[in-house]
Write a protein that holds these residues in place. Structure first.
Motif, mmCIF file in Angstrom:
data_model
loop_
_atom_site.group_PDB
_atom_site.id
_atom_site.type_symbol
_atom_site.label_atom_id
_atom_site.label_comp_id
_atom_site.label_asym_id
_atom_site.label_seq_id
_atom_site.Cartn_x
_atom_site.Cartn_y
_atom_site.Cartn_z
ATOM 1 N N PHE A 141 0.268 -9.220 14.541
ATOM 2 C CA PHE A 141 0.270 -8.406 13.327
ATOM 3 C C PHE A 141 -0.362 -7.034 13.590
ATOM 4 C CE2 PHE A 141 -2.580 -6.869 10.008
ATOM 5 C CZ PHE A 141 -1.646 -6.407 9.099
ATOM 6 N N MET A 142 -1.513 -7.022 14.260
ATOM 7 C CA MET A 142 -2.220 -5.752 14.502
ATOM 8 C C MET A 142 -1.387 -4.805 15.369
ATOM 9 S SD MET A 142 -4.876 -5.381 12.722
ATOM 10 C CE MET A 142 -5.511 -3.900 13.505
ATOM 11 N N ASP A 143 -0.672 -5.333 16.357
ATOM 12 C CA ASP A 143 0.203 -4.487 17.181
ATOM 13 C C ASP A 143 1.285 -3.834 16.315
ATOM 14 O OD1 ASP A 143 -1.213 -5.145 19.476
ATOM 15 O OD2 ASP A 143 0.216 -6.693 20.105
ATOM 16 N N ALA A 144 1.905 -4.630 15.447
ATOM 17 C CA ALA A 144 2.942 -4.093 14.564
ATOM 18 C C ALA A 144 2.349 -3.110 13.564
ATOM 19 C CB ALA A 144 3.647 -5.238 13.831
ATOM 20 N N TYR A 145 1.157 -3.410 13.045
ATOM 21 C CA TYR A 145 0.493 -2.556 12.060
ATOM 22 C C TYR A 145 0.173 -1.183 12.654
ATOM 23 C CZ TYR A 145 -2.948 -1.411 8.390
ATOM 24 O OH TYR A 145 -3.641 -0.816 7.360
ATOM 25 N N LYS A 146 -0.362 -1.171 13.869
ATOM 26 C CA LYS A 146 -0.683 0.100 14.533
ATOM 27 C C LYS A 146 0.584 0.909 14.811
ATOM 28 C CE LYS A 146 -4.940 -1.603 16.578
ATOM 29 N NZ LYS A 146 -5.605 -2.069 17.810
ATOM 30 N N SER A 147 1.644 0.237 15.223
ATOM 31 C CA SER A 147 2.917 0.932 15.450
ATOM 32 C C SER A 147 3.462 1.515 14.158
ATOM 33 C CB SER A 147 3.946 -0.028 16.057
ATOM 34 O OG SER A 147 3.542 -0.465 17.326
ATOM 35 N N ALA A 148 3.346 0.758 13.068
ATOM 36 C CA ALA A 148 3.831 1.241 11.771
ATOM 37 C C ALA A 148 3.055 2.466 11.311
ATOM 38 C CB ALA A 148 3.712 0.123 10.730
ATOM 39 N N ILE A 149 1.765 2.456 11.509
ATOM 40 C CA ILE A 149 0.935 3.607 11.128
ATOM 41 C C ILE A 149 1.314 4.833 11.952
ATOM 42 C CG2 ILE A 149 -1.405 4.542 11.142
ATOM 43 C CD1 ILE A 149 -2.323 1.719 10.248
ATOM 44 N N GLU A 150 1.501 4.645 13.248
ATOM 45 C CA GLU A 150 1.901 5.772 14.109
ATOM 46 C C GLU A 150 3.228 6.366 13.627
ATOM 47 O OE1 GLU A 150 0.355 7.544 16.540
ATOM 48 O OE2 GLU A 150 -1.357 6.347 15.876
ATOM 49 N N TRP A 151 4.190 5.513 13.306
ATOM 50 C CA TRP A 151 5.493 5.986 12.831
ATOM 51 C C TRP A 151 5.347 6.750 11.526
ATOM 52 C CZ3 TRP A 151 8.582 5.106 8.530
ATOM 53 C CH2 TRP A 151 9.904 5.533 8.642
ATOM 54 N N SER A 152 4.476 6.267 10.628
ATOM 55 C CA SER A 152 4.336 6.869 9.309
ATOM 56 C C SER A 152 3.656 8.243 9.349
ATOM 57 C CB SER A 152 3.568 5.946 8.369
ATOM 58 O OG SER A 152 2.198 5.891 8.729
ATOM 59 N N LYS A 153 2.925 8.528 10.400
ATOM 60 C CA LYS A 153 2.206 9.814 10.496
ATOM 61 C C LYS A 153 3.162 11.007 10.399
ATOM 62 C CE LYS A 153 -1.805 8.419 13.203
ATOM 63 N NZ LYS A 153 -2.479 8.586 14.505
ATOM 64 N N TYR A 154 4.395 10.830 10.813
ATOM 65 C CA TYR A 154 5.370 11.917 10.734
ATOM 66 C C TYR A 154 5.630 12.339 9.294
ATOM 67 C CZ TYR A 154 9.791 14.402 11.163
ATOM 68 O OH TYR A 154 10.784 15.336 11.087
ATOM 69 N N TYR A 155 5.476 11.393 8.361
ATOM 70 C CA TYR A 155 5.809 11.650 6.960
ATOM 71 C C TYR A 155 4.602 11.929 6.072
ATOM 72 C CZ TYR A 155 10.274 9.870 8.476
ATOM 73 O OH TYR A 155 11.460 9.689 9.135
ATOM 74 N N ILE A 156 3.412 11.719 6.581
ATOM 75 C CA ILE A 156 2.212 11.897 5.759
ATOM 76 C C ILE A 156 1.697 13.326 5.884
ATOM 77 C CG2 ILE A 156 -0.177 11.144 5.406
ATOM 78 C CD1 ILE A 156 1.873 9.088 4.551
ATOM 79 N N TYR A 181 0.875 -1.178 0.000
ATOM 80 C CA TYR A 181 0.000 0.000 0.000
ATOM 81 C C TYR A 181 0.908 1.222 0.000
ATOM 82 C CZ TYR A 181 -3.609 3.298 1.493
ATOM 83 O OH TYR A 181 -4.487 4.360 1.571
ATOM 84 N N VAL A 182 0.539 2.245 -0.742
ATOM 85 C CA VAL A 182 1.328 3.481 -0.766
ATOM 86 C C VAL A 182 0.441 4.628 -0.313
ATOM 87 C CG1 VAL A 182 2.758 5.028 -2.136
ATOM 88 C CG2 VAL A 182 2.647 2.604 -2.735
ATOM 89 N N ALA A 183 0.902 5.368 0.700
ATOM 90 C CA ALA A 183 0.193 6.543 1.211
ATOM 91 C C ALA A 183 0.986 7.778 0.789
ATOM 92 C CB ALA A 183 0.070 6.480 2.727
ATOM 93 N N TYR A 184 0.286 8.759 0.266
ATOM 94 C CA TYR A 184 0.941 9.980 -0.193
ATOM 95 C C TYR A 184 0.566 11.144 0.710
ATOM 96 C CZ TYR A 184 1.804 7.330 -4.424
ATOM 97 O OH TYR A 184 2.207 6.364 -5.313
ATOM 98 N N GLY A 185 1.543 11.941 1.050
ATOM 99 C CA GLY A 185 1.363 13.147 1.837
ATOM 100 C C GLY A 185 2.536 14.045 1.525
ATOM 101 N N ASN A 186 3.251 14.471 2.565
ATOM 102 C CA ASN A 186 4.481 15.223 2.337
ATOM 103 C C ASN A 186 5.499 14.365 1.588
ATOM 104 O OD1 ASN A 186 3.514 17.487 3.714
ATOM 105 N ND2 ASN A 186 4.133 16.610 5.679
ATOM 106 N N TYR A 187 5.460 13.065 1.835
ATOM 107 C CA TYR A 187 6.308 12.082 1.179
ATOM 108 C C TYR A 187 5.437 10.901 0.762
ATOM 109 C CZ TYR A 187 9.927 14.668 3.702
ATOM 110 O OH TYR A 187 10.732 15.656 4.185
ATOM 111 N N ALA A 188 5.999 9.983 0.006
ATOM 112 C CA ALA A 188 5.321 8.719 -0.302
ATOM 113 C C ALA A 188 5.812 7.684 0.708
ATOM 114 C CB ALA A 188 5.649 8.263 -1.718
ATOM 115 N N VAL A 189 4.874 7.049 1.395
ATOM 116 C CA VAL A 189 5.213 6.014 2.370
ATOM 117 C C VAL A 189 4.699 4.682 1.842
ATOM 118 C CG1 VAL A 189 4.983 5.194 4.739
ATOM 119 C CG2 VAL A 189 5.040 7.656 4.276
#
Length: 99
Positions: free
Chosen positions: A84-99, A40-48
């Motif tokens: 998986f869900m614990d890791a997924y939520k952590s990954a989303i939190e980390w990615s918020k800095y770049y979106i 999945y690719v999320a676009y914001g300030n950067y592409a994650v």
């Protein structure tokens, strides 16, 4: 998954995780560094780029025009939806800095 997706991208062993990812908009394909999985690719300030394999979530951040900015890996127990869900939520939190 279809036979061709199984052959090209590997069989997803946990149908609960696979079904969840499809609902989230992930597709079976190659990630930004050639790794195969659900992407999945999320676009914001950067592409994650989120690339999920059997036991890992890899985030790869790049400028919209290309070029590496940052990356992060989150491991989880294979075939364990809660892990998986614990890791997924952590990954989303980390990615918020770049979106």
């Amino acid at each position: 998954m279809s036979y061709i997706n199984d052959a090209l991208f590997g069989k997803q062993s946990n149908e609960e995780i696979t079904s969840f990812l499809k609902e989230e908009g992930f597709r079976a394909r190659s990630g930004p560094q050639g790794e195969k999985g659900m992407v999945y690719v999320a676009y914001g300030n950067y592409a994650v780029w989120f690339t999920i394999t059997d036991n890992n979530i890899r985030l790869y951040v790049e400028y919209d025009c290309g070029g590496h900015v940052s990356d992060m890996d989150y491991d989880f127990e294979e075939d364990n939806f809660d892990s998986f869900m614990d890791a997924y939520k952590s990954a989303i939190e980390w990615s918020k800095y770049y979106i």
